[in-house]
Motif scaffolding. Structure first.
Motif, mmCIF file in Angstrom:
data_model
loop_
_atom_site.group_PDB
_atom_site.id
_atom_site.type_symbol
_atom_site.label_atom_id
_atom_site.label_comp_id
_atom_site.label_asym_id
_atom_site.label_seq_id
_atom_site.Cartn_x
_atom_site.Cartn_y
_atom_site.Cartn_z
ATOM 1 N N LEU A 32 91.379 16.617 3.687
ATOM 2 C CA LEU A 32 92.408 16.826 2.651
ATOM 3 C C LEU A 32 93.736 17.265 3.283
ATOM 4 O O LEU A 32 94.809 16.881 2.801
ATOM 5 C CB LEU A 32 91.928 17.851 1.617
ATOM 6 C CG LEU A 32 90.700 17.444 0.785
ATOM 7 C CD1 LEU A 32 90.369 18.534 -0.235
ATOM 8 C CD2 LEU A 32 90.900 16.104 0.082
ATOM 9 N N ALA A 52 100.068 17.283 -5.242
ATOM 10 C CA ALA A 52 98.618 17.172 -5.074
ATOM 11 C C ALA A 52 97.874 18.258 -5.845
ATOM 12 O O ALA A 52 96.704 18.091 -6.185
ATOM 13 C CB ALA A 52 98.257 17.252 -3.589
ATOM 14 N N SER A 55 97.965 16.721 -9.669
ATOM 15 C CA SER A 55 97.442 15.404 -10.034
ATOM 16 C C SER A 55 95.973 15.264 -9.636
ATOM 17 O O SER A 55 95.656 15.157 -8.448
ATOM 18 C CB SER A 55 98.279 14.337 -9.320
ATOM 19 O OG SER A 55 97.550 13.154 -9.203
ATOM 20 N N PRO A 56 95.035 15.241 -10.596
ATOM 21 C CA PRO A 56 93.621 15.099 -10.247
ATOM 22 C C PRO A 56 93.307 13.767 -9.579
ATOM 23 O O PRO A 56 92.412 13.692 -8.739
ATOM 24 C CB PRO A 56 92.906 15.202 -11.601
ATOM 25 C CG PRO A 56 93.910 15.769 -12.546
ATOM 26 C CD PRO A 56 95.243 15.365 -12.038
ATOM 27 N N ILE A 59 93.777 13.820 -5.703
ATOM 28 C CA ILE A 59 92.720 14.541 -5.002
ATOM 29 C C ILE A 59 91.438 13.724 -4.954
ATOM 30 O O ILE A 59 90.731 13.710 -3.944
ATOM 31 C CB ILE A 59 92.456 15.884 -5.710
ATOM 32 C CG1 ILE A 59 93.611 16.821 -5.443
ATOM 33 C CG2 ILE A 59 91.160 16.509 -5.234
ATOM 34 C CD1 ILE A 59 93.811 17.161 -3.991
ATOM 35 N N SER C 110 96.185 21.597 -11.742
ATOM 36 C CA SER C 110 94.937 20.961 -12.167
ATOM 37 C C SER C 110 93.735 21.830 -11.779
ATOM 38 O O SER C 110 93.878 22.832 -11.078
ATOM 39 C CB SER C 110 94.797 19.601 -11.483
ATOM 40 O OG SER C 110 94.558 19.791 -10.092
ATOM 41 N N ALA C 111 92.536 21.437 -12.248
ATOM 42 C CA ALA C 111 91.309 22.166 -11.891
ATOM 43 C C ALA C 111 91.173 22.244 -10.376
ATOM 44 O O ALA C 111 90.862 23.300 -9.819
ATOM 45 C CB ALA C 111 90.093 21.468 -12.495
ATOM 46 N N PHE C 112 91.408 21.111 -9.694
ATOM 47 C CA PHE C 112 91.331 21.152 -8.231
ATOM 48 C C PHE C 112 92.388 22.078 -7.664
ATOM 49 O O PHE C 112 92.135 22.810 -6.703
ATOM 50 C CB PHE C 112 91.515 19.766 -7.624
ATOM 51 C CG PHE C 112 91.590 19.854 -6.133
ATOM 52 C CD1 PHE C 112 90.438 19.934 -5.360
ATOM 53 C CD2 PHE C 112 92.824 19.936 -5.490
ATOM 54 C CE1 PHE C 112 90.507 20.075 -3.986
ATOM 55 C CE2 PHE C 112 92.903 20.077 -4.116
ATOM 56 C CZ PHE C 112 91.743 20.145 -3.364
#
Lengths: 202, 202, 202
Positions: A32, A52, A55-56, A59, C110-112
């Motif tokens: 990543l 990043a 935005s899901p 990832i 986001s969740a991530f």
């Protein structure tokens, strides 16, 4: 192009971490970092929350690259030097360079600032990955890699200042970056060191 | 002073990269990192777009330092330890420390925040350059270098809180930094390690 | 919990720097980097001036940890692996993970993004300390450490999206992180590498 780049960059970073026998967390982080650290640094430099983190879908592409590296490394010893990977990586380099050029122009930085942000966006992720692997970034002494982004960013700025539209300049940036990178891979280009230059001048 | 500092810092960084046989791109990146990474980190910490990305004249000075390192390294084996370079580097350390103090004060951070930003502005570029060269930053175990910026930043904060004007405080900061640095070079100062302290206490 | 964490993290970072024979400046920098670099990176990612530069009390706790490391290292060979330190470090990991979760949620990522910021807040300081010590961050190949923050951050996001209040989600995050970390220390957990997985599949 951005999609291909994110998958390819994450795959290359993860494959390096696998060879260093990092654990699954380390493999994921290095993959990543390779895919997103360049763009995140770009966003920090122009004072934005990194895309990043918001935005899901971006990832998910990075995690796909990590998964591919783990799966393929059982079959291939070095999935990161496979011709398909090298081609995808070159496409990604061009995509990231072009995104960097567009963001930098929007932030109102100098001509040098554009080239710097293009180079960081395209090659910074690989530099961060190498530092996590306790190495000097390979772009500083080997291959002709970040220099393709320098050329693409310079071309973007030159055609832009000659009056080209943003989308023309972006196309020129992407083309120059990917063509010089593929030429560098094919003909094994390297930049000289000072030691080489001194030898040549004797 | 800032001009001398940018040229000297870029020269020192590039000379280190030349000794590691980095290529021309790597030499340029390490030189520019040494000259600009401290100030760029300062700007990120106070939420500004780094000045170096906006000002073409600053970058030109950095590139001049890179060019000098390449040219001089053909004649001298270590242009970065030449007395003129050491003197210019001390002037740059003081200039960068003082800029850091002024920016930090404007950002409304605590007394410790001022000293931290002064130190990062003055010595952070060298730390980033060392990390790119795959070394521990030398300022963490050797010489009396970053400590001069700590002393300069502390002096800035002390005279400021005693009621001195901004320009007086800046002059005190620059003077303390450059004088302690030149003394450190002349008398070969080093900070103790815990191991040294234990030996001394026996 | 945050108080315990700042002291413990600074102590662990400084103890590593002492073993590498860094000088007093280096010991202080590595200790403060371990305690504050994760939170500072979190603040940069969400576009805030790092809290540690603004709050004198936070820094005092970090300096207390540095002083403890120096004092204790005269008595103990490795104060950073003492059971009290390991327990305090686990409490700090949970505190930093929870702070990261709250800040990330407020920034609308986001969740991530939440899990990433939780992990960086909790384990990023240790990674920066290891890079300053010229090592690969140990969290990438050894122990089960950053993964506790990944689990805590995931739990925070899951219970939050199930409708739990912020303070319930924070309590769940802290509990999951500290319990998994103490289990990891007690039972010597490690994540597999790809090499281990291949051995197991044969």
């Amino acid at each position: 192009m951005n999609t291909i780049g994110l998958v390819a960059f994450a795959l290359v970073g993860s494959a390096k971490a696998i060879r260093e026998e990092f654990d699954l967390f380390g493999i994921t982080v290095v993959g990543l970092a390779m895919a997103f650290a360049g763009g995140a640094t770009r966003d920090l430099l122009v004072n934005r929350v990194p895309l990043a983190l918001q935005s899901p879908s971006e990832i998910s592409l990075g995690l796909l690259g990590v998964g591919l590296a783990i799966t393929l490394s059982v079959v291939l010893s070095s999935p990161d030097t496979h011709p398909v990977t090298l081609l995808s990586d070159a496409v990604g380099l061009a995509a990231f360079a072009t995104t960097g050029a567009i963001v930098a122009t929007g932030a109102g930085v100098s001509a040098f600032g554009v080239v710097a942000i293009v180079t960081i966006n395209a090659a910074g992720g690989g530099a961060v990955a190498d530092i996590l692997l306790d190495r000097s970034p390979f772009i500083l002494f080997d291959d002709f890699y970040a220099s393709c982004a320098v050329l693409g960013g310079s071309a973007y700025w030159i055609v832009g200042s000659l009056g080209a539209t943003g989308s023309t300049a972006a196309a020129v940036c992407a083309t120059v970056t990917v063509v010089t990178r593929l030429a560098a891979v094919t003909y094994d280009w390297n930049l000289p060191t000072v030691q080489t230059l001194e030898l040549l001048s004797k």
